[in-house]
Design a protein around this motif. Structure first.
Motif, mmCIF file in Angstrom:
data_model
loop_
_atom_site.group_PDB
_atom_site.id
_atom_site.type_symbol
_atom_site.label_atom_id
_atom_site.label_comp_id
_atom_site.label_asym_id
_atom_site.label_seq_id
_atom_site.Cartn_x
_atom_site.Cartn_y
_atom_site.Cartn_z
ATOM 1 N N GLY A 26 0.641 -1.489 0.082
ATOM 2 C CA GLY A 26 0.032 -0.111 -0.305
ATOM 3 C C GLY A 26 1.046 1.487 -0.588
ATOM 4 N N SER A 30 -0.196 5.811 -1.658
ATOM 5 C CA SER A 30 -0.750 7.347 -1.596
ATOM 6 C C SER A 30 -0.991 6.886 -0.130
ATOM 7 C CB SER A 30 -1.728 6.729 -1.810
ATOM 8 O OG SER A 30 -3.014 6.220 -1.818
ATOM 9 N N GLY A 31 -1.468 7.583 0.351
ATOM 10 C CA GLY A 31 -1.575 8.135 2.161
ATOM 11 C C GLY A 31 -0.449 7.753 3.043
ATOM 12 N N TYR A 32 -0.690 6.907 4.568
ATOM 13 C CA TYR A 32 0.563 6.551 5.406
ATOM 14 C C TYR A 32 1.027 5.559 4.886
ATOM 15 C CZ TYR A 32 -1.490 8.861 9.531
ATOM 16 O OH TYR A 32 -2.221 10.203 9.617
ATOM 17 N N GLY A 33 0.720 4.888 3.559
ATOM 18 C CA GLY A 33 1.856 3.671 2.989
ATOM 19 C C GLY A 33 3.153 4.759 2.021
ATOM 20 N N SER A 37 0.165 -1.455 4.891
ATOM 21 C CA SER A 37 -0.796 0.451 4.761
ATOM 22 C C SER A 37 -1.171 -0.504 3.814
ATOM 23 C CB SER A 37 0.419 1.330 4.492
ATOM 24 O OG SER A 37 -0.400 2.853 4.769
HETATM 25 NA NA NA Z 1 -1.340 3.816 2.711
#
Ligand code: NA
Ligand code: NAD
Length: 398
Positions: A47, A50-53, A139
């Protein structure tokens, strides 16, 4: 082609590849100018686009650790005529910057839930990544999962349990707030959500990696969880997604036992702060909370976006001298979000908020800006009147 944001309700339909690049560069700049840490050298992130990954990958590669990374993600490829998904481009921009630094940044695209993907990653680790990894960060956020053994498709359904729940949700397109009532989950909704967002796939990954003998002594694995305050309980912790997160957290405890024995390693979840991401924008009732929270944390000078939060998690806690674990061995960077003074003020906003005053009481503007930035729009320094050359971009491969 000149690209303008297309939003339908609360769904973003396109992205701006150049804005996505600027966002990746901004995150890199942020960690390069922040506290440094030394952590795992060989990292697998599920993951990662994007985002936390993505923030995790950037922090590890550029925040002092100089980690080589393998990033697994599921994204839509861009073509000569059609723009791909934001994560498609973010993978490419991240790799380009990491390679300039001499780091390995391998992007592997496809379904992380499948056996094939696990085999492909293991083969790559053995043949081209030095044979072992020191850290796996899980993630992944998805609305569906195909069981790799039965091929049955499970779709998550984010709902309350027991009784129905009424709350407000944003329509980003119309810049309005609307009341929604969610009926309680069925047994099947619950089972399916746990199947998709619980810990089953994380466990399959760790076991496959151990089995293939590609994890080092002292190997560590983390997944991201969320708890949130009382005002979010109905949809989150007591909802179907909360049961999935409980399952994920139980998986962490089980994996921790396994890894302690096998590799002197460890497993735990980090309970992260609420932020705007592709996945969280999708949770009913969550956007209002996120936007009230932003307002309050901003005023107190403790607001963090994905990269700020993630970098603090790694620099201070995972590889730093200020780890905050709770009694269940969950790491708790969300302690700022859950401070009493923060949640008391969020509650005050909740008591007064209506369809008419939500823009004044919460930070809707910032919510919308963050939402647009996820897809490369509203990023400072980008000229959105300029033509984007999709043909040139389509030559770039992950
Ligand atoms: Na992520
Ligand atoms: P996100 O939507 O930004 O990222 C999801 C990632 O998963 C992307 O890289 C996507 O490509 C990948 N993915 C989805 N399906 C896949 C598949 N089948 N195969 C391979 N990759 C796939 O989401 P996020 O908010 O960063 O969520 C990551 C984790 O963080 C989740 O576990 C989430 O619950 C947790 N978390 C999020 C928040 C928040 O407020 N956003 C807070 C705490 C914890």
């Amino acid at each position: 082609m000149v690209i303008k944001p297309k939003i339908k309700g609360s769904l973003a339909l396109n992205c701006h590849p150049v804005g996505c690049k600027e966002e990746v560069l901004n995150q890199i700049k942020y960690v390069e100018n922040s506290k440094k840490y030394k952590g795992a050298k060989k990292v697998l992130i599920i993951g990662a686009s994007s985002g936390y990954g993505l923030a995790t990958r950037i922090s590890l590669a550029f925040g002092g650790s100089d980690s080589d990374t393998i990033g697994v993600s599921f994204e839509r490829e861009g073509s000569k005529r059609k723009v791909g998904s934001a994560g498609w481009y973010s993978n490419i921009w991240f790799r380009e910057e990491a390679e300039k630094k001499g780091l390995i940044a391998k992007n592997i695209l496809g379904d992380a839930f499948s056996h094939n993907m696990k085999e492909e990653v293991i083969k790559y680790i053995k043949e081209e990544f030095g044979g072992k990894i020191d850290l796996l960060v899980y993630s992944l956020a998805s609305g569906m999962r195909t069981d790799p053994d039965t091929n049955k498709i499970y779709k998550s359904n984010l709902r309350p349990q027991g009784e129905s729940l009424t709350g407000f949700t944003f329509n980003v397109e119309k810049e309005s707030m609307e009341e929604v009532t969610l009926s309680p989950a069925t047994e099947e909704d619950l089972t399916n959500t746990v199947k998709v967002m619980g810990g089953e796939d994380w466990e399959l990954w760790v076991k496959a990696l151990i089995e293939a003998n590609v994890v080092s002594e002292g190997f560590k694995t983390m997944a991201y969880s969320y708890i949130g305050p009382a005002v979010m309980e109905g949809i989150y912790r007591h909802g179907t997604i909360g049961s999935a997160k409980e399952h994920l957290e139980k998986t962490a405890r089980d994996l921790d036992e396994v890894l302690k024995d096998e590799k002197s390693g460890e497993a735990y979840v980090a309970v992260n702060k609420a932020i705007v991401t592709k996945a969280s924008a999708y949770i009913p009732i969550f956007p209002l909370y996120a936007s009230a929270l932003m307002r309050v944390m901003e005023e107190k000078g403790i607001e963090e976006n994905a990269i700020e939060h993630t970098h603090r998690l790694f620099a201070d806690m995972v590889y730093g001298d200020k780890p905050e674990f709770d009694s269940e061995k969950r790491m708790r960077p969300d302690s700022w979000e859950l401070r009493d003074d923060v949640q008391e003020e969020v509650l005050e906003i909740y008591k007064k908020v209506t369809e008419n005053n939500f823009k004044e009481l919460t930070d809707f503007d910032k919510y919308k800006t963050e939402f647009l930035k996820l897809n490369g729009f509203k990023v400072e320094g980008v000229n959105y009147e300029e033509d984007v050359d999709l043909e040139e971009l389509s030559k770039l491969k992950p």
